[in-house]
Design a protein around this motif. Structure first.
Motif, PDB file in Angstrom:
ATOM      1  N   GLY A 133       0.780  -1.227   0.000  1.00  0.00           N
ATOM      2  CA  GLY A 133       0.000   0.000   0.000  1.00  0.00           C
ATOM      3  C   GLY A 133       0.810   1.274   0.000  1.00  0.00           C
ATOM      4  N   SER A 134       2.120   1.167   0.209  1.00  0.00           N
ATOM      5  CA  SER A 134       2.941   2.377   0.241  1.00  0.00           C
ATOM      6  C   SER A 134       4.413   2.019   0.033  1.00  0.00           C
ATOM      7  N   GLY A 135       5.224   3.040  -0.164  1.00  0.00           N
ATOM      8  CA  GLY A 135       6.671   2.872  -0.190  1.00  0.00           C
ATOM      9  C   GLY A 135       7.176   1.923  -1.259  1.00  0.00           C
ATOM     10  N   ILE A 136       8.182   1.148  -0.897  1.00  0.00           N
ATOM     11  CA  ILE A 136       8.808   0.225  -1.839  1.00  0.00           C
ATOM     12  C   ILE A 136       7.807  -0.797  -2.341  1.00  0.00           C
ATOM     13  N   GLY A 137       7.008  -1.356  -1.453  1.00  0.00           N
ATOM     14  CA  GLY A 137       6.029  -2.359  -1.861  1.00  0.00           C
ATOM     15  C   GLY A 137       5.060  -1.840  -2.901  1.00  0.00           C
ATOM     16  N   GLN A 138       4.605  -0.604  -2.724  1.00  0.00           N
ATOM     17  CA  GLN A 138       3.699   0.003  -3.693  1.00  0.00           C
ATOM     18  C   GLN A 138       4.364   0.121  -5.058  1.00  0.00           C
ATOM     19  N   GLN A 139       5.639   0.527  -5.072  1.00  0.00           N
ATOM     20  CA  GLN A 139       6.348   0.651  -6.340  1.00  0.00           C
ATOM     21  C   GLN A 139       6.577  -0.702  -6.994  1.00  0.00           C
ATOM     22  N   VAL A 140       6.777  -1.747  -6.187  1.00  0.00           N
ATOM     23  CA  VAL A 140       6.885  -3.096  -6.752  1.00  0.00           C
ATOM     24  C   VAL A 140       5.584  -3.480  -7.445  1.00  0.00           C
ATOM     25  N   CYS A 141       4.455  -3.183  -6.806  1.00  0.00           N
ATOM     26  CA  CYS A 141       3.153  -3.488  -7.404  1.00  0.00           C
ATOM     27  C   CYS A 141       2.999  -2.805  -8.757  1.00  0.00           C
ATOM     28  N   HIS A 142       3.319  -1.519  -8.819  1.00  0.00           N
ATOM     29  CA  HIS A 142       3.182  -0.771 -10.074  1.00  0.00           C
ATOM     30  C   HIS A 142       4.154  -1.288 -11.136  1.00  0.00           C
ATOM     31  N   ARG A 200      -0.141  -9.955 -12.869  1.00  0.00           N
ATOM     32  CA  ARG A 200      -1.399  -9.834 -12.145  1.00  0.00           C
ATOM     33  C   ARG A 200      -1.014  -9.753 -10.679  1.00  0.00           C
ATOM     34  N   VAL A 201      -1.442  -8.715  -9.987  1.00  0.00           N
ATOM     35  CA  VAL A 201      -0.863  -8.344  -8.700  1.00  0.00           C
ATOM     36  C   VAL A 201      -1.858  -8.482  -7.559  1.00  0.00           C
ATOM     37  N   ALA A 202      -1.380  -9.061  -6.455  1.00  0.00           N
ATOM     38  CA  ALA A 202      -2.120  -9.066  -5.192  1.00  0.00           C
ATOM     39  C   ALA A 202      -1.447  -8.062  -4.268  1.00  0.00           C
ATOM     40  N   VAL A 203      -2.151  -6.988  -3.949  1.00  0.00           N
ATOM     41  CA  VAL A 203      -1.613  -5.917  -3.108  1.00  0.00           C
ATOM     42  C   VAL A 203      -2.011  -6.203  -1.672  1.00  0.00           C
ATOM     43  N   GLY A 204      -1.063  -6.688  -0.874  1.00  0.00           N
ATOM     44  CA  GLY A 204      -1.342  -6.993   0.519  1.00  0.00           C
ATOM     45  C   GLY A 204      -0.875  -5.879   1.434  1.00  0.00           C
ATOM     46  N   ASP A 205      -1.714  -5.510   2.413  1.00  0.00           N
ATOM     47  CA  ASP A 205      -1.315  -4.476   3.360  1.00  0.00           C
ATOM     48  C   ASP A 205      -2.194  -4.570   4.597  1.00  0.00           C
ATOM     49  N   LEU A 206      -1.638  -4.189   5.740  1.00  0.00           N
ATOM     50  CA  LEU A 206      -2.430  -4.137   6.964  1.00  0.00           C
ATOM     51  C   LEU A 206      -3.513  -3.075   6.851  1.00  0.00           C
ATOM     52  N   ASP A 207      -3.206  -2.002   6.131  1.00  0.00           N
ATOM     53  CA  ASP A 207      -4.161  -0.916   5.886  1.00  0.00           C
ATOM     54  C   ASP A 207      -4.869  -1.210   4.563  1.00  0.00           C
ATOM     55  N   ALA A 238       6.578  -5.767   3.625  1.00  0.00           N
ATOM     56  CA  ALA A 238       6.017  -5.174   4.841  1.00  0.00           C
ATOM     57  C   ALA A 238       7.116  -5.006   5.886  1.00  0.00           C
ATOM     58  N   GLY A 239       7.179  -3.830   6.486  1.00  0.00           N
ATOM     59  CA  GLY A 239       8.214  -3.601   7.485  1.00  0.00           C
ATOM     60  C   GLY A 239       7.975  -2.361   8.305  1.00  0.00           C
ATOM     61  N   ILE A 240       8.516  -2.365   9.521  1.00  0.00           N
ATOM     62  CA  ILE A 240       8.443  -1.225  10.428  1.00  0.00           C
ATOM     63  C   ILE A 240       9.802  -1.083  11.108  1.00  0.00           C
ATOM     64  N   ARG A 241      10.008   0.030  11.829  1.00  0.00           N
ATOM     65  CA  ARG A 241      11.257   0.203  12.567  1.00  0.00           C
ATOM     66  C   ARG A 241      11.028   1.086  13.785  1.00  0.00           C
ATOM     67  N   GLU A 242      11.990   1.003  14.707  1.00  0.00           N
ATOM     68  CA  GLU A 242      11.970   1.832  15.907  1.00  0.00           C
ATOM     69  C   GLU A 242      13.177   2.763  15.879  1.00  0.00           C
ATOM     70  N   ILE A 243      13.103   3.844  16.640  1.00  0.00           N
ATOM     71  CA  ILE A 243      14.260   4.718  16.844  1.00  0.00           C
ATOM     72  C   ILE A 243      14.357   4.962  18.347  1.00  0.00           C
ATOM     73  N   VAL A 244      15.118   4.111  19.027  1.00  0.00           N
ATOM     74  CA  VAL A 244      15.268   4.207  20.477  1.00  0.00           C
ATOM     75  C   VAL A 244      16.521   3.438  20.876  1.00  0.00           C
ATOM     76  N   SER A 245      17.210   3.891  21.891  1.00  0.00           N
ATOM     77  CA  SER A 245      18.442   3.231  22.298  1.00  0.00           C
ATOM     78  C   SER A 245      18.159   1.826  22.819  1.00  0.00           C
ATOM     79  N   VAL A 246      19.168   0.983  22.721  1.00  0.00           N
ATOM     80  CA  VAL A 246      19.021  -0.400  23.182  1.00  0.00           C
ATOM     81  C   VAL A 246      18.705  -0.445  24.676  1.00  0.00           C
ATOM     82  N   LEU A 247      19.169   0.545  25.427  1.00  0.00           N
ATOM     83  CA  LEU A 247      18.905   0.570  26.870  1.00  0.00           C
ATOM     84  C   LEU A 247      17.462   0.923  27.192  1.00  0.00           C
ATOM     85  N   ASP A 248      16.810   1.638  26.292  1.00  0.00           N
ATOM     86  CA  ASP A 248      15.453   2.111  26.552  1.00  0.00           C
ATOM     87  C   ASP A 248      14.382   1.395  25.728  1.00  0.00           C
ATOM     88  N   LEU A 249      14.797   0.468  24.884  1.00  0.00           N
ATOM     89  CA  LEU A 249      13.855  -0.203  23.987  1.00  0.00           C
ATOM     90  C   LEU A 249      12.863  -1.068  24.780  1.00  0.00           C
TER      91      LEU A 249
END
Length: 253
Positions: A14-23, A31-38, A90-101
């Motif tokens: 539905g967005s980002g790299i995955g969306q560009q792969v679909c297009h 023939r494309v199956a567009v999978g997304d949590l949204d 599909a992917g997500i990320r965090e931005i937090v120190s290992v001590l506070d994760l």
């Protein structure tokens, strides 16, 4: 066209790299199956592909849930009539120190990026093996699957895991006609990373860490993914293609 009438499944479509792969896949006849949590984002991507004359179906999927991952593959096969290529974007990320994760955040990132890649790939591969059909899986790793960066403990661990999983699946599935590869991008400008580019100093730092002096656009990574998925590269499996503008080539002193 390289993907004429082939069925291409994309998570995070539905967005980002995955969306560009679909297009990009649709432009090459897939023939494309567009999978997304949204689901709304998946539907918007599929609708745009159809407006441009392609075939696409939007399917809701939570890749971190085994039942949802299996339903995604089943629904895609029902809609497309076959299975050929799976792209785990599909992917997500965090931005937090290992001590506070927080543990919950660790679990969430590992669950989507690594466990999600495993679950969707397993469901896809099981269907192909049951039918005696060949296929291709391309996983989205990262330069942080090859190295580390501050405040990315879960993301770095997950992407290192994707690299290892890619090689493991390639080893186990190769004699069944299923190729498994990964791409490892540098910094790509997507909705996930857009905040980086709003700070001019940070944007310049991104330019400086890449030998080419710039970041990547999603369509550049999409083209690399389709390169690995295409039949013309039938002897490539277990590979991790670094598409990073020279980030990992070395440091300017």
């Amino acid at each position: 066209m390289r993907f004429q009438d082939r069925a291409v499944l994309v998570t995070g479509g539905g967005s980002g790299i995955g969306q560009q792969v679909c297009h990009a896949a649709a432009r090459e006849g897939a023939r494309v199956a567009v999978g997304d949590l949204d689901l709304a984002r998946a539907q918007a991507t599929a609708e745009e592909i159809r407006r441009n004359g392609g075939e696409a179906h939007a399917i809701e999927v939570d890749v971190a849930d085994p039942a949802s991952a299996a339903r995604f593959v089943e629904a895609a096969e029902a809609a497309l009539g076959r299975l050929d290529v799976l792209v785990n974007s599909a992917g997500i990320r965090e931005i937090v120190s290992v001590l506070d994760l927080p543990f919950e955040e660790w679990q969430r990132v590992i669950g989507v990026n690594l466990t999600g890649t495993f679950l969707t790939s397993q469901a896809f591969a099981r269907r192909l093996v049951a039918q005696g059909r060949p296929g291709q899986i391309v996983n989205l790793a990262s330069t942080l699957g090859l190295m580390a960066a501050p405040k990315r403990a879960a993301y770095t661990a997950s992407k290192h895991g994707v690299v290892g999983l890619t090689r493991q699946m390639a080893l186990e599935l190769g004699d069944k006609g299923i190729r498994v590869n990964a791409v490892a991008p540098g910094v790509v400008r997507t909705p996930l990373t857009e905040r980086y580019f709003q700070d001019p100093a940070y944007a310049q730092m991104i330019r400086d860490i890449h030998a080419l002096g710039r970041w990547a656009e999603p369509d550049e990574i999409a083209r690399a993914i389709l390169f690995l998925a295409s039949e013309e590269n039938g002897f490539i499996t277990g590979a991790v293609l670094t598409v990073d503008g020279g980030w990992t080539a070395g440091k300017r002193m």
